[in-house]
Design a protein around this motif. Sequence first.
Motif, PDB file in Angstrom:
ATOM      1  N   GLU A   1      -5.564   7.919 -11.738  1.00  0.00           N
ATOM      2  CA  GLU A   1      -6.867   7.287 -11.493  1.00  0.00           C
ATOM      3  C   GLU A   1      -6.722   5.822 -11.089  1.00  0.00           C
ATOM      4  N   VAL A   2      -5.879   5.093 -11.847  1.00  0.00           N
ATOM      5  CA  VAL A   2      -5.656   3.690 -11.504  1.00  0.00           C
ATOM      6  C   VAL A   2      -5.128   3.571 -10.079  1.00  0.00           C
ATOM      7  N   LEU A   3      -4.182   4.435  -9.747  1.00  0.00           N
ATOM      8  CA  LEU A   3      -3.520   4.304  -8.447  1.00  0.00           C
ATOM      9  C   LEU A   3      -4.423   4.720  -7.297  1.00  0.00           C
ATOM     10  N   LYS A   4      -5.339   5.634  -7.563  1.00  0.00           N
ATOM     11  CA  LYS A   4      -6.290   6.020  -6.511  1.00  0.00           C
ATOM     12  C   LYS A   4      -7.125   4.814  -6.107  1.00  0.00           C
ATOM     13  N   THR A   5      -7.694   4.138  -7.103  1.00  0.00           N
ATOM     14  CA  THR A   5      -8.505   2.939  -6.839  1.00  0.00           C
ATOM     15  C   THR A   5      -7.656   1.878  -6.142  1.00  0.00           C
ATOM     16  N   LEU A   6      -6.457   1.689  -6.668  1.00  0.00           N
ATOM     17  CA  LEU A   6      -5.579   0.647  -6.135  1.00  0.00           C
ATOM     18  C   LEU A   6      -5.229   0.912  -4.677  1.00  0.00           C
ATOM     19  N   THR A   7      -4.843   2.161  -4.387  1.00  0.00           N
ATOM     20  CA  THR A   7      -4.441   2.488  -3.019  1.00  0.00           C
ATOM     21  C   THR A   7      -5.578   2.236  -2.048  1.00  0.00           C
ATOM     22  N   GLU A   8      -6.780   2.655  -2.445  1.00  0.00           N
ATOM     23  CA  GLU A   8      -7.931   2.417  -1.569  1.00  0.00           C
ATOM     24  C   GLU A   8      -8.130   0.929  -1.318  1.00  0.00           C
TER      25      GLU A   8
ATOM     26  N   ALA B   1       0.834  -1.203   0.000  1.00  0.00           N
ATOM     27  CA  ALA B   1       0.000   0.000   0.000  1.00  0.00           C
ATOM     28  C   ALA B   1       0.872   1.258   0.000  1.00  0.00           C
ATOM     29  N   THR B   2       1.967   1.220   0.766  1.00  0.00           N
ATOM     30  CA  THR B   2       2.881   2.361   0.794  1.00  0.00           C
ATOM     31  C   THR B   2       3.479   2.609  -0.591  1.00  0.00           C
ATOM     32  N   PHE B   3       3.824   1.523  -1.252  1.00  0.00           N
ATOM     33  CA  PHE B   3       4.367   1.608  -2.607  1.00  0.00           C
ATOM     34  C   PHE B   3       3.351   2.305  -3.523  1.00  0.00           C
ATOM     35  N   ALA B   4       2.109   1.814  -3.466  1.00  0.00           N
ATOM     36  CA  ALA B   4       1.074   2.376  -4.334  1.00  0.00           C
ATOM     37  C   ALA B   4       0.828   3.855  -4.004  1.00  0.00           C
TER      38      ALA B   4
END
Lengths: 351, 351
Positions: B236-243, A221-224
């Motif tokens: 956008e991809v990373l926002k979804t991914l992080t969540e 998660a930190t990476f992302a």
Amino acid sequence: MAFAGLKKQINKCNQYVTEKMGGAEGTKLDLDFMDMEKKTDVTYELVEELQMKTKEFLQPNPTARAKMAAVKGISKLSGQAKSNTYPQPEGVLGDCMLMYGRKLGDDSMFGNALVEMGEGLKTMADYKYSLDDNIKQNFLEPLHHLQTKDLKEVMHHRKKLQGRRLDFDCKRRRQAKGKGSNVTDDEIKMAEDKFAESLHLAQMGMFNLLENDVEQISQLATFAEGLLDYHIQCTEVLKTLTEALLEKKDEAANRPKMEFVPKTLTELNIDATDGYNGTNDNNFINQHHGSNSNLSGSYQFKRPAPKSAPPPKQNKPDLLPYKPDPLDPWSIQGTYSSFFAFLLTILLTLY
Amino acid sequence: MAFAGLKKQINKCNQYVTEKMGGAEGTKLDLDFMDMEKKTDVTYELVEELQMKTKEFLQPNPTARAKMAAVKGISKLSGQAKSNTYPQPEGVLGDCMLMYGRKLGDDSMFGNALVEMGEGLKTMADYKYSLDDNIKQNFLEPLHHLQTKDLKEVMHHRKKLQGRRLDFDCKRRRQAKGKGSNVTDDEIKMAEDKFAESLHLAQMGMFNLLENDVEQISQLATFAEGLLDYHIQCTEVLKTLTEALLEKKDEAANRPKMEFVPKTLTELNIDATDGYNGTNDNNFINQHHGSNSNLSGSYQFKRPAPKSAPPPKQNKPDLLPYKPDPLDPWSIQGTYSSFFAFLLTILLTLY
């Protein structure tokens, strides 16, 4: 003691060969154990690969990486702490744009646009460096720790367990055979105890490793999050940059069209009938003075002057240092052909 | 005609050497012209560098680039249209996460997180491929066209101008010297006309090139816009991914703690007093049946069952193909040591 150790090695080896070639079946541990083993193996490979591929992701140029590693090694040896930074490709491109943009000069709209974009790219390179540091510290370092501490320990216990299992099985097999066997019950008991001890350690180690996944998920998660921050920062820089460039484009498109009147030789005061003295020809000075005093249109570029525009800059004869001209058909050739040319000249002068 | 051509070459060469070594000053063109020349030179170098550095920016791994180029060359030769794609580092990392995430299995939270992140990275790699295509088409191709058409032509005219200027100056110098000179006025007039013609073409060419900057600025803007789109998509991809990852982390952190009771040898039905027949030992079957029938706690992992959770999966003995075990102290060694082990076994059996 040394002999006992050797004997144990021989036992393990014996058992291993008997199992592999003689078709004997060794003691199997249960499926839960095998499942943990499988997952531990996957984790082991994963941790190795993740580190490698993440480094590749952060610094995709293997040549530059190798160079950095070499410089680091050398500076460690020589005691110097020379900073060696990875050349971010956006920074390299940015530098190139900045350099040529400045060379084109302030009066070139394209030059200004290049400088603007070059600066944007340099900022993006800086963000990339921060991302790099962030991921190294918060993702790669914990992975490296996991690899060199916890995983290493678990693997050690598993290897030991395997060895002790072989020793135990070998002793049991030889006792079961009976004929001429000198394996005592005590020896078997001892081998069993060691086997049991290793089994306990291996199970606990693997369980703790696999149970630790909260930490691993949190590192992902930190990476992302780091990546997200980087892309948000880049988006901001690029928004400003795109607006500025589109503005510049409009400005360039809407400026009054230049009238270009190519100069003739006469305008440049070059004439075949001119006196030519072979050295110190003063065409250059004539022409330049001419362009200042002659009112009949010596300026080559005429653009309708915008209101409140600065007065047209007077061309100053800038004293450029001599540089070989890439277009000169002779200057780019080597000394050899210069010498050849010199010889020709002598011949011609005589002739 | 061939002789006239040679004579002209000799004239140019003669003049060049006289200027460089004899200190003679050739005809200078005016400062406006020199300024245009300088800017054209900068543009010439810039166009070359921009193409190179942009390719590096899009595909930062020189080894992969070289490989792609080689494969392209080979497939061109052999008439195959084999697709060769650049390995985007985010895609490589994503593939690695996907593979190991799947290997860890559905029941591993970390495995799920890896799959999730792997998919995100793969999507980012796809966006990178689109960016790549976009920049190649809208930035690199126009630059290449500029280099091979307009710039090439301008450079050709400038080279020609330089040659004709030298020829003209040489003829003038020789006529001015007078003694024994056989340069007629006609010849000088002809050289002057050619000089004037080239001057005109070079001026027009350079002016048109430099005036074209609206197009160049607009290409820069397209580049920046493409980059902006890419970073927005990644954000956008990373926002979804992080969540998703943070959710998974919380889920993993909040799940009830596992009670792990390491199994003993007895629980695994391994006992030194067991009959051991050397082959086809049925420990494995015993143990497995035992874990199904024995009610006194054969399950190793006990987690308080969440409401409406699926019933704990029955471990199926999956039939894995034989693979050398990296932990087995013997299996990783070569055939040589296996043979040695075999010999030892024979010795021990005899003994």
